[in-house]
Design an enzyme around this catalytic site. Structure first.
Site, PDB file in Angstrom:
ATOM      1  N   PRO A  65       0.855  -1.198   0.000  1.00  0.00           N
ATOM      2  CA  PRO A  65       0.000   0.000   0.000  1.00  0.00           C
ATOM      3  C   PRO A  65       0.885   1.240   0.000  1.00  0.00           C
ATOM      4  O   PRO A  65       1.820   1.318   0.806  1.00  0.00           O
ATOM      5  CB  PRO A  65      -0.767  -0.110   1.335  1.00  0.00           C
ATOM      6  CG  PRO A  65       0.048  -1.006   2.202  1.00  0.00           C
ATOM      7  CD  PRO A  65       0.819  -1.919   1.283  1.00  0.00           C
ATOM      8  N   GLN A  97      -6.584  -1.190   2.730  1.00  0.00           N
ATOM      9  CA  GLN A  97      -5.867  -0.915   3.978  1.00  0.00           C
ATOM     10  C   GLN A  97      -6.549   0.217   4.737  1.00  0.00           C
ATOM     11  O   GLN A  97      -6.783   1.298   4.195  1.00  0.00           O
ATOM     12  CB  GLN A  97      -4.412  -0.529   3.748  1.00  0.00           C
ATOM     13  CG  GLN A  97      -3.704  -0.457   5.107  1.00  0.00           C
ATOM     14  CD  GLN A  97      -2.294   0.085   5.064  1.00  0.00           C
ATOM     15  OE1 GLN A  97      -2.068   1.200   4.621  1.00  0.00           O
ATOM     16  NE2 GLN A  97      -1.349  -0.705   5.550  1.00  0.00           N
ATOM     17  N   CYS A 112       2.525   3.067   9.699  1.00  0.00           N
ATOM     18  CA  CYS A 112       2.772   4.384   9.107  1.00  0.00           C
ATOM     19  C   CYS A 112       3.216   5.369  10.189  1.00  0.00           C
ATOM     20  O   CYS A 112       2.561   5.498  11.213  1.00  0.00           O
ATOM     21  CB  CYS A 112       1.514   4.886   8.415  1.00  0.00           C
ATOM     22  SG  CYS A 112       1.747   6.510   7.699  1.00  0.00           S
ATOM     23  N   HIS A 144       7.047  -4.956   7.915  1.00  0.00           N
ATOM     24  CA  HIS A 144       8.097  -4.089   7.370  1.00  0.00           C
ATOM     25  C   HIS A 144       9.255  -4.200   8.357  1.00  0.00           C
ATOM     26  O   HIS A 144       9.161  -3.760   9.499  1.00  0.00           O
ATOM     27  CB  HIS A 144       7.569  -2.647   7.258  1.00  0.00           C
ATOM     28  CG  HIS A 144       8.546  -1.687   6.667  1.00  0.00           C
ATOM     29  ND1 HIS A 144       8.236  -0.371   6.405  1.00  0.00           N
ATOM     30  CD2 HIS A 144       9.831  -1.851   6.252  1.00  0.00           C
ATOM     31  CE1 HIS A 144       9.292   0.244   5.879  1.00  0.00           C
ATOM     32  NE2 HIS A 144      10.266  -0.626   5.781  1.00  0.00           N
ATOM     33  N   GLY A 179      10.090  -4.610   2.952  1.00  0.00           N
ATOM     34  CA  GLY A 179      11.137  -3.645   3.258  1.00  0.00           C
ATOM     35  C   GLY A 179      12.413  -3.901   2.489  1.00  0.00           C
ATOM     36  O   GLY A 179      13.084  -4.914   2.697  1.00  0.00           O
TER      37      GLY A 179
HETATM   38  C1  FMN Z   1       4.994   6.854  -1.387  1.00  0.00           C
HETATM   39  C2  FMN Z   1       4.780   5.829  -0.295  1.00  0.00           C
HETATM   40  C3  FMN Z   1       3.587   5.793   0.377  1.00  0.00           C
HETATM   41  C4  FMN Z   1       3.352   4.822   1.366  1.00  0.00           C
HETATM   42  N1  FMN Z   1       2.108   4.727   1.938  1.00  0.00           N
HETATM   43  C5  FMN Z   1       1.843   3.692   2.792  1.00  0.00           C
HETATM   44  C6  FMN Z   1       0.516   3.436   3.257  1.00  0.00           C
HETATM   45  O1  FMN Z   1      -0.452   4.114   2.878  1.00  0.00           O
HETATM   46  N2  FMN Z   1       0.329   2.385   4.101  1.00  0.00           N
HETATM   47  C7  FMN Z   1       1.367   1.582   4.502  1.00  0.00           C
HETATM   48  O2  FMN Z   1       1.155   0.632   5.264  1.00  0.00           O
HETATM   49  N3  FMN Z   1       2.619   1.794   4.065  1.00  0.00           N
HETATM   50  C8  FMN Z   1       2.859   2.807   3.207  1.00  0.00           C
HETATM   51  N4  FMN Z   1       4.115   2.953   2.683  1.00  0.00           N
HETATM   52  C9  FMN Z   1       5.173   1.992   3.075  1.00  0.00           C
HETATM   53  C10 FMN Z   1       5.180   0.807   2.104  1.00  0.00           C
HETATM   54  O3  FMN Z   1       3.956   0.098   2.157  1.00  0.00           O
HETATM   55  C11 FMN Z   1       6.331  -0.147   2.469  1.00  0.00           C
HETATM   56  O4  FMN Z   1       6.110  -0.649   3.767  1.00  0.00           O
HETATM   57  C12 FMN Z   1       7.681   0.546   2.441  1.00  0.00           C
HETATM   58  O5  FMN Z   1       7.830   1.359   1.282  1.00  0.00           O
HETATM   59  C13 FMN Z   1       8.825  -0.475   2.494  1.00  0.00           C
HETATM   60  O6  FMN Z   1       8.766  -1.339   1.382  1.00  0.00           O
HETATM   61  P1  FMN Z   1       9.756  -1.153   0.110  1.00  0.00           P
HETATM   62  O7  FMN Z   1      11.154  -1.030   0.670  1.00  0.00           O
HETATM   63  O8  FMN Z   1       9.545  -2.364  -0.717  1.00  0.00           O
HETATM   64  O9  FMN Z   1       9.357   0.136  -0.564  1.00  0.00           O
HETATM   65  C14 FMN Z   1       4.366   3.914   1.712  1.00  0.00           C
HETATM   66  C15 FMN Z   1       5.585   3.954   1.008  1.00  0.00           C
HETATM   67  C16 FMN Z   1       5.796   4.897   0.015  1.00  0.00           C
HETATM   68  C17 FMN Z   1       7.103   4.897  -0.751  1.00  0.00           C
END
Ligand code: FMN
Length: 331
Positions: A16, A69, A99, A170, A211
């Site tokens: 998300p 979510q 978050c 995460h 993550g």
């Molecule tokens: C632009 C952006 C917005 C995000 N918004 C949410 C969100 O609405 N809810 C959530 O649980 N995590 C949110 N996240 C975190 C991601 O879901 C994820 O946990 C985090 O980016 C780590 O994963 P990655 O390293 O694969 O990017 C957001 C991440 C980014 C980059």
């Protein structure tokens, strides 16, 4: 170490992401993969209950399987929002316990709930009683000065008692003071071992690791230790990797990228007719051809032209001509 073949039924999810994984983005991702589990941006329970539901949580049936979510910390309000989400047809309702933004902290939900496992358990119990779709939790390994060992264990134990069986973790802490949400996705160190251990300690649960997973080789390695992987930034910024996952992880035919683009072009044509601006849809495509000849011109053409008043599908056709001349003519 498990092999890819016995990792086949595992979960591959796109995270998300606020402002990113909106309904248009999810249609593009689904066009690229039939099997990825897609998530909405976080929507607060209050917004679902009181807001313009069609705009906030409406989605295209093509997006299934798709999870909503929710953000919130009041069991009754979350239960009500869960009921609404399930009635809309979502396949799963996920509670955000990860978050770290100030806005979320002032509402006492998101990552700061890591400090209140009993309250999270009350929330998920209420959500579960409101609908028959699975209720899942997305969390961090801890916040601030919590011991991640204890914080993650406590959260999982309480929520498991409340009937939750799927956790997306995460694998880093969130530091609630002093770091921006972006920094909180980069600076606290990743601790994958802790998440692997959560799986070893709870073999009956479904544990999804999130993550810093940057490519499918890394995803495959993690799948030797956990039940699923969730990719955020890598999937959004390089959506073409989604085109490989059906074949690689699920033993299904890949969706050819040209077919996926053709599907998205058709979707965009319909939505343009409904008044959706072109850029709201093309912005999710900017990374689609990264690493291929013409990718830079494709991106530049879209960035410069898709925001113009009255921009229509011809802007995308022209952009595609830099990377896929034949497809652009056929589109
Ligand atoms: C632009 C952006 C917005 C995000 N918004 C949410 C969100 O609405 N809810 C959530 O649980 N995590 C949110 N996240 C975190 C991601 O879901 C994820 O946990 C985090 O980016 C780590 O994963 P990655 O390293 O694969 O990017 C957001 C991440 C980014 C980059």
């Amino acid at each position: 170490m498990e092999t890819v073949s016995n990792a086949k039924q595992k979960i591959f999810a796109v995270a998300p992401m606020m402002e990113w994984t909106d309904r248009h983005c999810r249609v593009l991702h689904r066009a690229l993969s039939a099997r990825a589990l897609l998530y909405t941006e976080m929507v607060t329970a209050e917004a679902v209950i009181r807001g313009d539901r069609g705009r906030l949580i409406g989605f295209d049936p093509f997006e299934h399987p798709v999870a909503l979510q929710l953000g919130g910390a009041e069991p009754g309000r979350l239960a009500e929002a869960t009921r609404i989400g399930a009635d809309f047809g979502y396949d799963e309702i996920n509670l955000n316990v990860g978050c770290p933004s100030d806005r979320v902290q002032s509402g006492r939900f998101g990552a700061c709930l890591m400090k209140e496992p009993a309250l999270v358990a009350a929330c998920v119990a209420a959500m579960r009683s409101a609908a028959c779709v699975p209720v899942t939790v997305k969390c961090r390994i801890g916040v601030d000065d919590q011991s991640p060992d204890e914080a993650l264990r406590a959260l999982i134990a309480r929520c498991t008692d409340a009937g939750v069986s799927t956790f997306v973790v995460h694998a880093r802490k969130a530091l609630l003071r002093g770091l921006s949400p972006k920094e909180n996705r980069e600076i606290p160190p990743l601790n994958y071992e802790l998440v692997y251990r959560a799986k070893r300690e709870n073999p009956g649960l479904t544990i999804v690791l999130n993550g810093g997973i940057g490519d499918l080789d890394s995803a495959e390695r993690h799948l030797g230790h956990v039940d699923g992987v969730m990719l955020g930034r890598a999937a959004y910024q390089s959506p073409f990797i989604l085109g490989d996952i059906d074949a690689r992880f699920f033993g299904q035919p890949a969706r050819p990228i040209d077919g996926a683009i053709a599907h998205y072009v058709e979707y965009m044509s319909t939505k343009l007719g409904e008044g959706v601006p072109l850029n709201a849809m093309t912005r999710h495509m900017l990374g689609l051809f990264n690493g291929q000849p013409g990718a830079r011109q494709f991106r530049r053409h879209l960035s410069e032209n898709a925001t113009k008043r009255g921009a229509d599908i011809s802007v995308l056709r022209a952009a595609l001509s830099f990377v896929r001349p034949a497809l652009a003519l056929a589109a």
